[in-house]
Design a protein around this motif. Structure first.
Motif: not given
Length: 284
Positions: A16-24, A62-67
């Motif tokens: 997981l990476a916050f910046e990747t999820i944000l960019a998507q 989204e990051l917290l959910f995937r974690a």
């Protein structure tokens, strides 16, 4: 028995990476809005724009959910399960945690139990029964000393209770529902193989004042975590342990303390002996 730490990371656990999820999230939102708002790409470059803040909030959630999904996936894997999750896995194989038993020891017993389910008389069967008989058994090694003869060697945590533990394990292995017919079974207590260490330590200029204490603590912790009955302890491993922050170089003036390779024979376990740390000053 498989060393769980050597297994490749499970595919079900996502990196997981916050910046990747944000960019998507930004890319998807821009694609949807571009026909209606041609300047959306410029808007999304503004960190203070409310839309960007909403997308950042979405990305965090989204990051917290995937974690959480990752954690749930790990909880079903023997290499990662801990606490109550590990208890639940073990229950499927009829194994219960002993009083104050650590996750690492419990995980070893569970692996042995799974391996021993094929048939009685396997190495894993004897080792599982021995570990389960007493929490004072730190490690165990079962070998066939001769056809029809099995030797179960115990590493007992408390030397004062070694013989009592040996008798307890012997009773457990010789119980009517445990003993293999036609097999001569011997339970013995392993003896310590003392490893003395004499090291000349060159310090860095920023070395802490309690450097010798830190080195001794690390050595003691490493030997406390060892669980080998028969094997080797390399001098290079000792060197690695002594290289705490503040150590520039480590030399061993006595080739026998420790030896390049210390062989731990069958019936022995490694034990930390006399530790002499010679201060060679600060690196020039």
């Amino acid at each position: 028995m498989i060393d769980l730490q050597t297994l490749a990371p499970p595919s079900v656990v996502e990196t997981l990476a916050f910046e990747t999820i944000l960019a998507q999230g930004k890319a998807d939102f821009a694609d949807r809005m571009r026909p209606h708002l041609p300047g959306i790409d410029d808007i999304l470059k503004l960190e203070s724009d409310p839309v960007v803040k909403l997308l950042e909030s979405f990305a965090l959630r989204e990051l917290l959910f995937r974690a959480r999904v990752n954690d749930a996936s790990r909880a079903h894997l023997l290499a990662f399960a801990s606490g109550a999750d590990l208890d639940q896995l073990a229950a499927m194989f009829g194994v219960e945690r002993m009083a104050d038993e650590s996750d690492d020891r419990f995980r070893v017993r569970l692996q042995l139990r799974i391996a021993a389910m094929g048939a009685q008389g396997t190495r894993e069967y004897y080792e599982y029964k021995a570990l389960t008989a007493s929490p004072l058994v730190r490690a165990v090694r079962a070998t066939q000393s001769a056809p029809g003869k099995v030797l179960v060697m115990l590493w007992v945590v408390d030397a004062a209770q070694a013989q009592a533990v040996r008798e307890l394990v012997n009773s457990a292995l010789n119980a009517d529902d445990a003993r293999m017919l036609g097999v001569v079974l011997t339970v013995a207590v392993a003896e310590p193989h003392v490893i003395n260490i004499t090291a000349r330590i060159t310090r860095t200029s920023s070395a802490p004042g309690n450097l010798p204490q830190l080195m001794r603590q690390r050595l003691a912790a490493a030997f406390a975590d060892m669980g080998i009955l028969a094997g080797t302890v390399a001098r290079s491993y000792i060197t690695t342990l002594l290289h705490v922050d503040g150590v520039h170089a480590v030399e061993f003036p006595d080739d026998a303390a420790p030896a390049v390779t210390t062989t731990i024979a069958a019936g022995e376990y490694p034990a930390l002996g006399v530790v002499q740390l010679i201060d060679a000053g600060v690196v020039a």
